[in-house]
Design a protein around this motif. Structure first.
Motif, PDB file in Angstrom:
ATOM      1  N   UNK A  71       2.491  15.372 -13.048  1.00 34.37           N
ATOM      2  CA  UNK A  71       1.554  14.600 -12.693  1.00 34.37           C
ATOM      3  C   UNK A  71       0.757  13.804 -13.561  1.00 34.37           C
ATOM      4  N   UNK A  72       0.378  15.019 -14.363  1.00 27.68           N
ATOM      5  CA  UNK A  72      -1.198  13.898 -15.593  1.00 27.68           C
ATOM      6  C   UNK A  72      -0.523  14.028 -16.239  1.00 27.68           C
ATOM      7  N   UNK A  73       1.346  14.356 -16.438  1.00 25.79           N
ATOM      8  CA  UNK A  73       1.736  13.620 -17.543  1.00 25.79           C
ATOM      9  C   UNK A  73       1.577  11.785 -17.815  1.00 25.79           C
ATOM     10  N   UNK A  74       1.769  11.205 -16.505  1.00 27.80           N
ATOM     11  CA  UNK A  74       1.796   9.824 -15.817  1.00 27.80           C
ATOM     12  C   UNK A  74       0.839   9.376 -15.034  1.00 27.80           C
ATOM     13  N   UNK A  75      -0.554  10.178 -14.938  1.00 27.84           N
ATOM     14  CA  UNK A  75      -0.875   9.982 -14.204  1.00 27.84           C
ATOM     15  C   UNK A  75      -2.469   8.739 -15.168  1.00 27.84           C
ATOM     16  N   UNK A  76      -2.155   8.768 -16.066  1.00 27.37           N
ATOM     17  CA  UNK A  76      -3.705   7.457 -16.866  1.00 27.37           C
ATOM     18  C   UNK A  76      -3.238   5.944 -16.379  1.00 27.37           C
ATOM     19  N   UNK A  77      -1.074   5.999 -16.513  1.00 24.08           N
ATOM     20  CA  UNK A  77      -0.699   4.771 -16.815  1.00 24.08           C
ATOM     21  C   UNK A  77      -1.615   3.745 -14.859  1.00 24.08           C
ATOM     22  N   UNK A  78      -1.773   4.921 -13.841  1.00 27.64           N
ATOM     23  CA  UNK A  78      -1.521   3.650 -12.760  1.00 27.64           C
ATOM     24  C   UNK A  78      -3.250   3.086 -12.851  1.00 27.64           C
ATOM     25  N   UNK A  79      -3.902   3.471 -13.519  1.00 24.60           N
ATOM     26  CA  UNK A  79      -5.070   2.910 -13.491  1.00 24.60           C
ATOM     27  C   UNK A  79      -4.468   1.006 -14.457  1.00 24.60           C
ATOM     28  N   UNK A  80      -4.188   1.734 -15.632  1.00 20.17           N
ATOM     29  CA  UNK A  80      -3.590  -0.007 -15.938  1.00 20.17           C
ATOM     30  C   UNK A  80      -2.580  -0.962 -15.676  1.00 20.17           C
ATOM     31  N   UNK A  86      -3.519  -6.727 -10.648  1.00 14.42           N
ATOM     32  CA  UNK A  86      -5.052  -7.374 -10.234  1.00 14.42           C
ATOM     33  C   UNK A  86      -4.897  -8.241 -10.951  1.00 14.42           C
ATOM     34  N   UNK A  87      -5.172  -8.266 -11.868  1.00 12.14           N
ATOM     35  CA  UNK A  87      -5.194  -9.343 -12.480  1.00 12.14           C
ATOM     36  C   UNK A  87      -4.398 -10.740 -12.443  1.00 12.14           C
ATOM     37  N   UNK A 190      -1.388 -13.117 -20.669  1.00 13.28           N
ATOM     38  CA  UNK A 190      -1.465 -12.575 -21.680  1.00 13.28           C
ATOM     39  C   UNK A 190      -2.735 -11.987 -21.547  1.00 13.28           C
ATOM     40  N   UNK A 191      -3.856 -12.121 -21.238  1.00 14.98           N
ATOM     41  CA  UNK A 191      -5.231 -10.710 -20.650  1.00 14.98           C
ATOM     42  C   UNK A 191      -4.646 -10.232 -19.909  1.00 14.98           C
ATOM     43  N   UNK A 192      -4.086 -10.329 -18.896  1.00  9.68           N
ATOM     44  CA  UNK A 192      -2.975  -9.402 -18.451  1.00  9.68           C
ATOM     45  C   UNK A 192      -2.973  -8.181 -19.626  1.00  9.68           C
ATOM     46  N   UNK A 193      -2.318  -8.075 -20.357  1.00  9.27           N
ATOM     47  CA  UNK A 193      -1.161  -7.557 -21.108  1.00  9.27           C
ATOM     48  C   UNK A 193      -1.972  -6.809 -21.304  1.00  9.27           C
ATOM     49  N   UNK A 194      -3.137  -7.756 -22.295  1.00  6.38           N
ATOM     50  CA  UNK A 194      -3.787  -7.178 -22.848  1.00  6.38           C
ATOM     51  C   UNK A 194      -4.249  -5.836 -22.006  1.00  6.38           C
ATOM     52  N   UNK A 195      -5.253  -6.086 -20.891  1.00  6.52           N
ATOM     53  CA  UNK A 195      -5.640  -4.459 -20.348  1.00  6.52           C
ATOM     54  C   UNK A 195      -5.066  -3.695 -20.508  1.00  6.52           C
ATOM     55  N   UNK A 197      -3.497  -1.864 -21.816  1.00  8.68           N
ATOM     56  CA  UNK A 197      -3.236  -1.048 -23.296  1.00  8.68           C
ATOM     57  C   UNK A 197      -5.121  -0.621 -23.587  1.00  8.68           C
ATOM     58  N   UNK A 198      -6.309  -1.721 -23.608  1.00  9.90           N
ATOM     59  CA  UNK A 198      -7.176  -1.508 -22.569  1.00  9.90           C
ATOM     60  C   UNK A 198      -7.826  -0.206 -21.707  1.00  9.90           C
ATOM     61  N   UNK A 199      -7.002  -0.327 -20.524  1.00  8.69           N
ATOM     62  CA  UNK A 199      -7.412   0.899 -19.937  1.00  8.69           C
ATOM     63  C   UNK A 199      -6.607   2.273 -19.922  1.00  8.69           C
TER      64      UNK A 199
END
Length: 277
Positions: A71-80, A86-87, A190-195, A197-199
Motif C-alpha cells: 500500500x505504501x508504494x501507491x498511497x501518496x497518489x490518492x490525495x493527488x 475536485x478541481x 490545465x490548473x487541475x493538471x498542475x495540482x 505534481x504539487x500534491x
C-alpha cells in the motif's frame, strides 16, 4: 496502516482505467472531435493533448494500484487524484454551459462527482485496518531520498500547486500569459493538471522512502514524456509572444531531466541496497 491494498482499493483503481484509456484515445487521436466524442469541445488540440498526457500517467498509476502488494508504494497518489478530481468537478460546475449534452459528459460528471469521495474514503479505510510500516522509516532493501532533494522537489510541487490554484481562481490571468490559447474552462483544467505534481511532491516532506514514490515518479515521467511529444507534434499551437511560453517549455524540459535523474540515481542505489540486504 495496512501494508497490502484492500480489495476495494484495487477494484476501484481497476474500474477507473477503462475510462482513462477511452479518454486518452479520443484526446490524442481525435482532438478536433472532442465536442462530439468527449465531454466538451477543446481547442486548440494542444490542450487536449496535455489533458491526455495526465490521463496516460493515471493509467500507469491505477494499474500499479491494482498490481502492487504494498500500500505504501501507491498511497501518496490518492490525495493527488482527489485534489485533481475536485478541481475538475469545480471547473465543470462553473462552466456547465460549455459542456456537450452527450453521453461522454454524463460519464464525466458522474466520474468527477464520485472520484474525490472515493479517494478520501479509500484513504480512510486503508488507515483503519491496522498498522503497517512506520511512515518515513526506511527498511532494509529500500533507500532514503536525501533531504535536499526532497525539499527541492517539494518546492517545485508547491509552485505547481500555487499555479494550479491561481488558474482555478483567476483563469483569465493564466489565459493571457499561457503558452497557447486558453479559455477559462481549459485554463482551469490545465490548473487541475498542475495540482497533481504539487500534491505528490509535497508528500515527500513527510516520507523519505524511495519505494513510496517510485511508482508515482514512473507515472509522472510517462506524463512528462507525453507532454514533450505533444509540444513537438502541436508546436504550431504555441504562441511565442506570450510571457510564459519559453519558461513553460524550459520547466517541462527541466522537470523531465530532474525526475529522470532522481529516478535513475535512486534506482541504482536501490539495486545496490537489495544486493547487500
Amino acid at each position: 496502516m495496512i501494508e497490502r491494498p484492500l480489495p476495494a482499493t484495487r477494484w476501484i483503481a481497476l474500474a477507473i482505467v477503462p475510462f482513462l484509456v477511452v479518454a486518452v484515445v479520443v484526446l490524442f487521436a481525435a482532438p478536433e472531435r472532442t465536442g462530439e466524442l468527449f465531454a466538451w469541445p477543446i481547442a486548440p488540440p494542444l490542450s487536449a493533448f496535455v489533458l491526455a498526457s495526465a490521463y496516460l500517467g493515471g493509467i500507469a498509476y491505477f494499474l500499479a494500484v491494482w498490481r502492487t502488494p504494498s500500500w505504501h508504494r501507491v498511497r501518496h497518489g490518492l490525495p493527488a487524484v482527489a485534489v485533481f478530481a475536485t478541481a475538475l468537478l469545480v471547473t465543470t460546475l462553473l462552466h456547465l454551459d460549455r459542456f456537450s449534452a452527450n453521453l461522454p459528459f454524463a460519464v464525466w460528471l458522474v466520474l468527477y462527482a464520485t472520484t474525490p469521495v472515493a479517494m478520501v474514503w479509500l484513504l480512510v479505510v486503508q488507515r483503519g485496518h491496522g498498522p503497517g510500516a512506520r511512515r518515513g522509516a526506511v527498511p532494509e532493501g529500500d533507500v532514503a531520498i536525501p533531504a535536499a532533494v526532497r525539499v527541492a522537489l517539494a518546492a517545485i510541487g508547491l509552485a505547481a500547486l500555487a499555479a494550479g490554484a491561481a488558474a482555478l481562481v483567476v483563469p483569465a490571468w493564466l489565459a493571457e500569459l499561457w503558452a497557447w490559447q486558453l479559455t477559462p474552462l481549459t485554463a482551469r483544467a490545465t490548473g487541475a493538471v498542475l495540482t497533481l505534481t504539487g500534491v505528490v511532491n509535497l508528500a515527500m516532506l513527510g516520507d523519505r522512502r524511495w519505494s513510496a514514490f517510485r511508482i508515482l515518479y514512473g507515472a509522472q515521467l510517462l506524463s512528462l514524456a507525453a507532454i514533450v511529444v505533444s509540444l513537438v507534434v502541436r508546436r504550431d499551437d504555441l504562441l511565442w509572444d506570450r510571457p510564459l511560453t519559453v519558461p513553460f517549455l524550459a520547466l517541462v524540459a527541466a522537470a523531465l531531466l530532474a525526475y529522470g535523474a532522481v529516478t535513475v540515481w535512486c534506482e541504482l542505489r536501490l539495486r545496490r541496497a537489495r544486493a547487500t540486504a
